[in-house]
Design an enzyme around this catalytic site. Structure first.
Site, PDB file in Angstrom:
ATOM      1  N   GLU A 258       0.884  -0.983  -0.030  1.00  0.00           N
ATOM      2  CA  GLU A 258      -0.066  -0.133   0.219  1.00  0.00           C
ATOM      3  C   GLU A 258       0.845   1.234  -0.001  1.00  0.00           C
ATOM      4  O   GLU A 258       1.397   1.519   1.226  1.00  0.00           O
ATOM      5  CB  GLU A 258      -0.759  -0.026   1.362  1.00  0.00           C
ATOM      6  CG  GLU A 258      -1.793  -0.955   1.390  1.00  0.00           C
ATOM      7  CD  GLU A 258      -3.181  -0.894   0.410  1.00  0.00           C
ATOM      8  OE1 GLU A 258      -3.304   0.108  -0.150  1.00  0.00           O
ATOM      9  OE2 GLU A 258      -3.897  -1.698   0.397  1.00  0.00           O
ATOM     10  N   CYS A 292      -2.348   9.247   2.445  1.00  0.00           N
ATOM     11  CA  CYS A 292      -2.077   8.741   0.980  1.00  0.00           C
ATOM     12  C   CYS A 292      -2.990   9.129  -0.332  1.00  0.00           C
ATOM     13  O   CYS A 292      -2.841   9.188  -1.326  1.00  0.00           O
ATOM     14  CB  CYS A 292      -1.760   7.046   1.114  1.00  0.00           C
ATOM     15  SG  CYS A 292      -3.481   6.361   1.649  1.00  0.00           S
TER      16      CYS A 292
HETATM   17  P1  NAD Z   1       7.975   5.360   5.023  1.00  0.00           P
HETATM   18  O1  NAD Z   1       8.231   4.639   3.538  1.00  0.00           O
HETATM   19  O2  NAD Z   1       8.997   6.273   5.081  1.00  0.00           O
HETATM   20  O3  NAD Z   1       8.009   4.332   6.066  1.00  0.00           O
HETATM   21  C1  NAD Z   1       6.889   3.282   6.214  1.00  0.00           C
HETATM   22  C2  NAD Z   1       7.082   2.237   6.992  1.00  0.00           C
HETATM   23  O4  NAD Z   1       8.266   1.414   6.244  1.00  0.00           O
HETATM   24  C3  NAD Z   1       8.067   2.477   8.305  1.00  0.00           C
HETATM   25  O5  NAD Z   1       7.536   1.579   9.321  1.00  0.00           O
HETATM   26  C4  NAD Z   1       9.441   2.533   7.891  1.00  0.00           C
HETATM   27  O6  NAD Z   1      10.320   2.059   8.995  1.00  0.00           O
HETATM   28  C5  NAD Z   1       9.443   1.218   6.809  1.00  0.00           C
HETATM   29  N1  NAD Z   1      10.383   1.195   6.132  1.00  0.00           N
HETATM   30  C6  NAD Z   1      11.154   2.042   5.349  1.00  0.00           C
HETATM   31  N2  NAD Z   1      12.260   1.430   4.575  1.00  0.00           N
HETATM   32  C7  NAD Z   1      11.935   0.126   4.792  1.00  0.00           C
HETATM   33  C8  NAD Z   1      12.716  -1.042   4.182  1.00  0.00           C
HETATM   34  N3  NAD Z   1      13.737  -0.838   3.166  1.00  0.00           N
HETATM   35  N4  NAD Z   1      12.286  -2.403   4.503  1.00  0.00           N
HETATM   36  C9  NAD Z   1      11.252  -2.467   5.166  1.00  0.00           C
HETATM   37  N5  NAD Z   1      10.616  -1.406   5.953  1.00  0.00           N
HETATM   38  C10 NAD Z   1      11.080  -0.111   5.784  1.00  0.00           C
HETATM   39  O7  NAD Z   1       6.817   5.964   4.794  1.00  0.00           O
HETATM   40  P2  NAD Z   1       5.960   7.386   5.701  1.00  0.00           P
HETATM   41  O8  NAD Z   1       6.692   8.499   5.732  1.00  0.00           O
HETATM   42  O9  NAD Z   1       5.736   6.595   7.176  1.00  0.00           O
HETATM   43  O10 NAD Z   1       4.458   7.330   5.214  1.00  0.00           O
HETATM   44  C11 NAD Z   1       4.069   8.112   4.163  1.00  0.00           C
HETATM   45  C12 NAD Z   1       4.045   7.167   2.969  1.00  0.00           C
HETATM   46  O11 NAD Z   1       3.223   6.263   3.139  1.00  0.00           O
HETATM   47  C13 NAD Z   1       3.429   8.214   1.851  1.00  0.00           C
HETATM   48  O12 NAD Z   1       4.020   7.925   0.527  1.00  0.00           O
HETATM   49  C14 NAD Z   1       1.957   7.676   1.674  1.00  0.00           C
HETATM   50  O13 NAD Z   1       1.292   7.947   0.625  1.00  0.00           O
HETATM   51  C15 NAD Z   1       2.106   6.363   2.155  1.00  0.00           C
HETATM   52  N6  NAD Z   1       0.930   5.565   2.681  1.00  0.00           N
HETATM   53  C16 NAD Z   1       0.171   4.708   1.810  1.00  0.00           C
HETATM   54  C17 NAD Z   1      -0.980   4.267   2.366  1.00  0.00           C
HETATM   55  C18 NAD Z   1      -1.875   3.119   1.260  1.00  0.00           C
HETATM   56  O14 NAD Z   1      -2.813   2.572   2.022  1.00  0.00           O
HETATM   57  N7  NAD Z   1      -1.519   3.206  -0.115  1.00  0.00           N
HETATM   58  C19 NAD Z   1      -1.369   4.524   3.805  1.00  0.00           C
HETATM   59  C20 NAD Z   1      -0.768   5.390   4.477  1.00  0.00           C
HETATM   60  C21 NAD Z   1       0.476   5.782   3.760  1.00  0.00           C
END
Ligand code: NAD
Length: 506
Positions: A258, A292
């Site tokens: 997601e 998102c």
């Molecule tokens: P992010 O990608 O920085 O982090 C999200 C999660 O992924 C965190 O728990 C982080 O620790 C983890 N993570 C980061 N790199 C990783 C890796 N290499 N391996 C495994 N885990 C890893 O995102 P954010 O800043 O917390 O959130 C914002 C983003 O999330 C935006 O792009 C938003 O659109 C998206 N989002 C999408 C949805 C959806 O349902 N499509 C919902 C909420 C947020």
């Protein structure tokens, strides 16, 4: 409750196990976006804790998968009851750590409660199909079985609801869960886990059924790499999703992604403009542009553009940005300093690419200590093919474009790499039907006469292209958390082969 939060490093739920090992000592600070104050520190899980959680999740699964699904549903019902009872307190933690307004924070907890109700209903409806067989006296059917331990990695902006989308379904489906919440929202995760741990213990759930590990990308990646997790559900940026997909794919595991959006709304000449204006405003600046599904691109038909843009600009100029605990506040803070800086950089880029800043974009001093990460939402008129428009800046910037024909608007809307949410405001049946048809929106969510954000849990949630293709929450999203078997039963006395193949011994 035998919940272990030894040194704050690992929350283990329904703990019938021994004390958690100490972590390496590395910590993550939880910062309050209202004033930048340090709220708490949590210890990052180390390799031993990650391995212990994995083993416990596997043993919990071996027990839980055999519990009848309606009984599993009773655990989720009890979780839902507690969430209902503590709704305001849980919402207060979201406001404190993530900066959502009280109403939006309560809405997020409500989403968790709704997911519990939905999952409880599902616990009696995990149906498979029966299929007619081409062979005489044969019967075919599908069964859905529990999948295994599930790893859930979540983003900061829905620190409780996205856990619930995944965990409530996984639990009724018979899976155990290990959650790695965002490093920007560990306190929310702690509040959730305290509640879940209490209920799990009271209801006699197996130890380790639902666990939580604190940490950043490296902890997430360790979960993604472990073959114990039959499903890795990851919510966050597209960059994160690409990495998780590669790591899980390398072991031929299953991932549910997601990821980021770049959502557009089309306002046609026949639109009810008052509704379109309100929907655009909420979708663009609600949750301070950190959903998102946030509206990032507004496509207005050229014959109505002048007046519509003027009214929107006026609305932007009177948006109340400030302390999210104040009832009159519409826009709270961004999550941190990096988010404010990213917004400022995107605006500089937009102007350098020919954009015209119509409103907002400046820092707002609203924190009680004069600090805090407050930004006035920005409205920018810019060409739809400007490079800055193609990417998701996770902040309240709305890019405006004018279009001429409906076909052009749909092409512009679909012309980005992300495919999460989309909306059309129109009273033309031909336009609305075209928008929803195969030749219309290419997104996972396509709305008519409402905004891009604020989905209900009953539908499958997710998007296409760089948004990752995953579907969570309602509809048949539960199928991702189970494994399907196809069973064929021969109740006759001969052994006919399918496709008419003959294999006769002389
Ligand atoms: P992010 O990608 O920085 O982090 C999200 C999660 O992924 C965190 O728990 C982080 O620790 C983890 N993570 C980061 N790199 C990783 C890796 N290499 N391996 C495994 N885990 C890893 O995102 P954010 O800043 O917390 O959130 C914002 C983003 O999330 C935006 O792009 C938003 O659109 C998206 N989002 C999408 C949805 C959806 O349902 N499509 C919902 C909420 C947020």
């Amino acid at each position: 409750m035998e919940q272990q939060m030894a040194t704050g490093a690992v929350w283990r739920l329904a703990g019938w196990s021994g004390a958690a090992a100490r972590g390496t000592g590395a910590t993550i600070g939880s910062l309050c976006p209202m004033d930048g104050a340090l709220l708490a520190e949590v210890e990052v899980a180390d390799a031993a804790q990650i391995a212990a959680a994995e083993a416990l999740a596997a043993s919990a699964f071996s027990v839980w998968q055999l519990v009848p699904a309606p009984t599993r549903g009773r655990l989720v019902a009890a979780i839902g009851q507690q969430a209902r009872a503590r709704k305001q307190a849980l919402a207060a933690v979201i406001t404190l750590e993530v900066g959502k307004t009280v109403s939006e924070a309560e809405g997020e907890v409500q989403e968790w409660i709704d997911m519990c109700d939905f999952a409880v209903g599902l616990s009696r409806q995990l149906h498979g199909l029966t299929i007619v067989s081409e062979r005489p006296q044969h019967r075919m059917m599908e069964q859905w079985h529990p999948l295994g331990p599930v790893a859930v990695i979540t983003a900061f902006n829905f620190p409780m609801a996205v856990f619930a989308w995944n965990a409530m379904l996984a639990l009724v489906c018979g899976d155990s869960v290990v959650w790695k919440p965002s490093e920007k929202a560990p306190l929310c995760a702690a509040a959730v886990m305290e509640l879940v741990a209490e209920v799990c213990l009271r209801e006699g759930a197996p130890a380790g059924l639902c666990q939580c590990l604190f940490g950043g990308a490296s902890v997430g990646e360790a979960l993604a790499a472990s073959p114990v997790y039959r499903l890795v559900s990851a919510t966050g940026s597209t960059a994160m999703g690409r990495r998780v997909a590669a790591v899980v794919g390398a072991r031929l595991g299953r991932s549910l992604l997601e990821l980021g959006g770049n959502n557009a709304m089309i306002v046609a000449p026949s639109a009810r403009q008052e509704l379109a204006l309100r929907a655009a405003l909420f979708s663009a600046v609600g949750t301070a542009g950190q959903r998102c599904t946030t509206l990032r691109r507004l496509l207005v038909q050229e014959t109505i553009a002048e007046g519509f843009i003027a009214r929107l600009t006026e609305a932007y100029q009177s948006l109340r940005v400030g302390d999210p605990r104040e009832p009159s506040t519409l826009v709270g803070p961004l999550i941190d300093e990096a988010a404010c800086a990213a917004m400022e950089r995107a605006l500089v880029e937009a102007v350098s690419q020919g954009g015209r800043l119509l409103a907002g974009g400046e820092r707002v001093r609203a924190g009680s200590l004069g600090g805090g990460f407050y930004m006035q939402p920005a409205l920018v008129e810019i060409s739809a093919d400007a490079p800055v428009v193609q990417r998701e800046t996770f902040a309240p910037i709305l890019y405006l474009h004018r279009y001429s024909s409906f076909e052009e608007a749909v092409a512009l809307q679909n012309g980005v790499s992300q495919g999460l949410s989309s909306a059309l405001f129109s009273e033309s049946l031909s336009e609305t039907e075209h928008f929803l048809a195969q030749s219309g929106s290419d997104c996972g969510i396509a709305n008519v006469n409402l905004g891009t954000s604020g989905a209900e849990i009953g539908g499958a949630f997710g998007g296409e292209k760089d948004t990752g293709g995953g579907r969570e929450s309602g509809s048949d999203a539960w199928k991702s958390y189970m494994r399907r078997t196809t069973n064929t039963v021969n109740y006759g006395t001969t052994l006919p082969l399918s496709q008419g193949v003959r294999f006769e011994m002389e």
